[in-house]
Design a protein around this motif. Structure first.
Motif, PDB file in Angstrom:
ATOM      1  N   VAL A  90       0.823  -1.208   0.000  1.00 19.54           N
ATOM      2  CA  VAL A  90       0.000   0.000   0.000  1.00 19.54           C
ATOM      3  C   VAL A  90       0.860   1.262   0.000  1.00 19.54           C
ATOM      4  O   VAL A  90       0.640   2.182  -0.783  1.00 19.54           O
ATOM      5  CB  VAL A  90      -0.963  -0.014   1.214  1.00 19.54           C
ATOM      6  CG1 VAL A  90      -1.624   1.332   1.403  1.00 19.54           C
ATOM      7  CG2 VAL A  90      -2.023  -1.093   1.024  1.00 19.54           C
ATOM      8  N   LEU A  91       1.867   1.302   0.877  1.00 19.70           N
ATOM      9  CA  LEU A  91       2.705   2.496   0.968  1.00 19.70           C
ATOM     10  C   LEU A  91       3.499   2.700  -0.311  1.00 19.70           C
ATOM     11  O   LEU A  91       3.542   3.811  -0.866  1.00 19.70           O
ATOM     12  CB  LEU A  91       3.641   2.406   2.171  1.00 19.70           C
ATOM     13  CG  LEU A  91       4.572   3.602   2.397  1.00 19.70           C
ATOM     14  CD1 LEU A  91       3.781   4.899   2.536  1.00 19.70           C
ATOM     15  CD2 LEU A  91       5.450   3.370   3.623  1.00 19.70           C
ATOM     16  N   THR A  94       1.196   3.863  -3.123  1.00 20.68           N
ATOM     17  CA  THR A  94       0.769   5.243  -2.899  1.00 20.68           C
ATOM     18  C   THR A  94       1.876   6.210  -3.312  1.00 20.68           C
ATOM     19  O   THR A  94       1.633   7.208  -3.992  1.00 20.68           O
ATOM     20  CB  THR A  94       0.386   5.471  -1.428  1.00 20.68           C
ATOM     21  OG1 THR A  94      -0.698   4.603  -1.089  1.00 20.68           O
ATOM     22  CG2 THR A  94      -0.026   6.912  -1.170  1.00 20.68           C
ATOM     23  N   LEU A 147      -5.251   2.357  -1.160  1.00 24.66           N
ATOM     24  CA  LEU A 147      -5.404   2.097   0.285  1.00 24.66           C
ATOM     25  C   LEU A 147      -6.412   0.984   0.542  1.00 24.66           C
ATOM     26  O   LEU A 147      -6.288   0.238   1.519  1.00 24.66           O
ATOM     27  CB  LEU A 147      -5.825   3.386   0.999  1.00 24.66           C
ATOM     28  CG  LEU A 147      -4.803   4.533   0.968  1.00 24.66           C
ATOM     29  CD1 LEU A 147      -5.397   5.786   1.597  1.00 24.66           C
ATOM     30  CD2 LEU A 147      -3.514   4.135   1.662  1.00 24.66           C
ATOM     31  N   SER A 148      -7.395   0.867  -0.331  1.00 23.60           N
ATOM     32  CA  SER A 148      -8.421  -0.175  -0.166  1.00 23.60           C
ATOM     33  C   SER A 148      -7.860  -1.580  -0.363  1.00 23.60           C
ATOM     34  O   SER A 148      -8.526  -2.572  -0.050  1.00 23.60           O
ATOM     35  CB  SER A 148      -9.568   0.062  -1.153  1.00 23.60           C
ATOM     36  OG  SER A 148     -10.257   1.246  -0.815  1.00 23.60           O
ATOM     37  N   ASP A 150      -5.623  -2.750   1.392  1.00 24.76           N
ATOM     38  CA  ASP A 150      -5.402  -3.223   2.760  1.00 24.76           C
ATOM     39  C   ASP A 150      -6.753  -3.598   3.365  1.00 24.76           C
ATOM     40  O   ASP A 150      -7.640  -2.751   3.489  1.00 24.76           O
ATOM     41  CB  ASP A 150      -4.738  -2.109   3.581  1.00 24.76           C
ATOM     42  CG  ASP A 150      -4.306  -2.565   4.967  1.00 24.76           C
ATOM     43  OD1 ASP A 150      -4.967  -3.460   5.549  1.00 24.76           O
ATOM     44  OD2 ASP A 150      -3.319  -2.020   5.467  1.00 24.76           O
ATOM     45  N   ILE A 153      -8.444  -1.508   6.050  1.00 24.29           N
ATOM     46  CA  ILE A 153      -8.929  -0.158   5.738  1.00 24.29           C
ATOM     47  C   ILE A 153     -10.253  -0.257   4.988  1.00 24.29           C
ATOM     48  O   ILE A 153     -10.317  -0.821   3.892  1.00 24.29           O
ATOM     49  CB  ILE A 153      -7.902   0.621   4.892  1.00 24.29           C
ATOM     50  CG1 ILE A 153      -6.570   0.730   5.636  1.00 24.29           C
ATOM     51  CG2 ILE A 153      -8.422   2.016   4.556  1.00 24.29           C
ATOM     52  CD1 ILE A 153      -5.457   1.386   4.828  1.00 24.29           C
ATOM     53  N   ALA A 158     -10.574   4.676   3.645  1.00 26.64           N
ATOM     54  CA  ALA A 158      -9.647   4.894   2.528  1.00 26.64           C
ATOM     55  C   ALA A 158      -9.852   6.279   1.924  1.00 26.64           C
ATOM     56  O   ALA A 158      -8.887   6.980   1.600  1.00 26.64           O
ATOM     57  CB  ALA A 158      -9.829   3.810   1.474  1.00 26.64           C
ATOM     58  N   LEU A 161      -8.455   8.811   4.460  1.00 31.78           N
ATOM     59  CA  LEU A 161      -6.995   8.757   4.463  1.00 31.78           C
ATOM     60  C   LEU A 161      -6.420   9.341   3.172  1.00 31.78           C
ATOM     61  O   LEU A 161      -5.368   9.987   3.194  1.00 31.78           O
ATOM     62  CB  LEU A 161      -6.520   7.315   4.645  1.00 31.78           C
ATOM     63  CG  LEU A 161      -6.616   6.742   6.059  1.00 31.78           C
ATOM     64  CD1 LEU A 161      -6.372   5.237   6.046  1.00 31.78           C
ATOM     65  CD2 LEU A 161      -5.634   7.433   6.984  1.00 31.78           C
ATOM     66  N   ALA A 162      -7.099   9.124   2.063  1.00 33.57           N
ATOM     67  CA  ALA A 162      -6.625   9.668   0.782  1.00 33.57           C
ATOM     68  C   ALA A 162      -6.627  11.187   0.820  1.00 33.57           C
ATOM     69  O   ALA A 162      -5.722  11.837   0.280  1.00 33.57           O
ATOM     70  CB  ALA A 162      -7.485   9.160  -0.369  1.00 33.57           C
ATOM     71  N   VAL A 165      -3.595  12.087   2.816  1.00 34.67           N
ATOM     72  CA  VAL A 165      -2.403  11.885   1.984  1.00 34.67           C
ATOM     73  C   VAL A 165      -2.240  13.050   1.009  1.00 34.67           C
ATOM     74  O   VAL A 165      -1.134  13.577   0.815  1.00 34.67           O
ATOM     75  CB  VAL A 165      -2.489  10.545   1.222  1.00 34.67           C
ATOM     76  CG1 VAL A 165      -1.433  10.466   0.124  1.00 34.67           C
ATOM     77  CG2 VAL A 165      -2.342   9.375   2.190  1.00 34.67           C
ATOM     78  N   LEU A 198      -0.863   5.175   8.426  1.00 35.82           N
ATOM     79  CA  LEU A 198      -1.427   3.927   7.941  1.00 35.82           C
ATOM     80  C   LEU A 198      -1.513   2.894   9.053  1.00 35.82           C
ATOM     81  O   LEU A 198      -0.687   2.909   9.988  1.00 35.82           O
ATOM     82  CB  LEU A 198      -0.571   3.371   6.788  1.00 35.82           C
ATOM     83  CG  LEU A 198      -0.570   4.179   5.499  1.00 35.82           C
ATOM     84  CD1 LEU A 198       0.327   3.522   4.465  1.00 35.82           C
ATOM     85  CD2 LEU A 198      -1.988   4.336   4.948  1.00 35.82           C
TER      86      LEU A 198
END
Length: 200
Positions: A90-91, A94, A147-148, A150, A153, A158, A161-162, A165, A198
């Motif tokens: 995910v990281l 991203t 992110l989804s 994961d 999450i 997501a 968090l987006a 980010v 995260l």
């Protein structure tokens, strides 16, 4: 002549040709001199149009910068999405989306910062400002999709968090005023911040 151009009438083709000349002229002048040093008359002259015609396409120099940079940002986002598809984790995925956007913003540091300022404080009724916000929303959707991946999450988290980010990315780019600060240094800064939010 491409089929798309053939399907347009003469008037629409002329408008499109003028728009392309304006984008090319503004892009070149902004890259050479910086947005603060370029006049709208210089852009009009280089695009071989009248100043009045120029203002039909963008009412302010800020809108002209948005017009130019939006095209670059959209390309950067597309490149980032393609890279993210091939990046595990995910990281990492991203950051794959973010890296080309940061690169794009750092081509000319002052122009990049002005672009960010116009995105935040520009007139939302102007079409190029609206287009910039649309690209930001597309970036957030792309990050939310990553992110989804994961399972910890949810889709709602997501999306939230987006947005965080996106804020991290834009604030970090805007605060990197030193023109010698490289993309990788900015990416590492962003990596640390995103990693902290995260799930572990």
């Amino acid at each position: 002549m491409p089929l798309a151009a053939q399907s347009l009438g003469r008037r629409e083709r002329n408008k499109q040709a003028k728009l392309e000349r304006i984008i090319a002229a503004a892009s070149e002048l902004f890259a050479e001199q910086g947005v603060d040093e370029v006049t709208t008359q210089q852009i009009a002259d280089k695009a071989d149009i009248g100043a009045g015609t120029l203002f039909l396409y963008a009412k302010t120099k800020g809108e002209l910068l948005l017009l130019v940079q939006n095209a670059h940002y959209a390309t950067a986002l597309a490149n980032g999405q393609a890279a993210a598809e091939k990046t595990p984790g995910v990281l990492g995925a991203t950051l794959a989306i973010i890296r080309p956007v940061v690169n794009c913003n750092r081509v000319h540091v002052d122009n990049g910062r002005t672009y960010l300022r116009e995105m935040v404080f520009g007139d939302p009724r102007e079409p190029h400002h609206a287009e910039a916000l649309k690209i930001v929303a597309q970036t957030e959707q792309a990050v939310a999709g990553i992110l989804s991946r994961d399972e910890a999450i949810t889709d709602a988290d997501a999306a939230t968090l987006a947005r965080v980010v996106s804020s991290i990315m834009f604030l970090t780019m805007a605060s990197a005023v030193n023109p010698h600060t490289g993309t990788e240094e900015i990416i590492e800064n962003i990596r640390g911040q995103i990693g902290a939010i995260l799930p572990r």
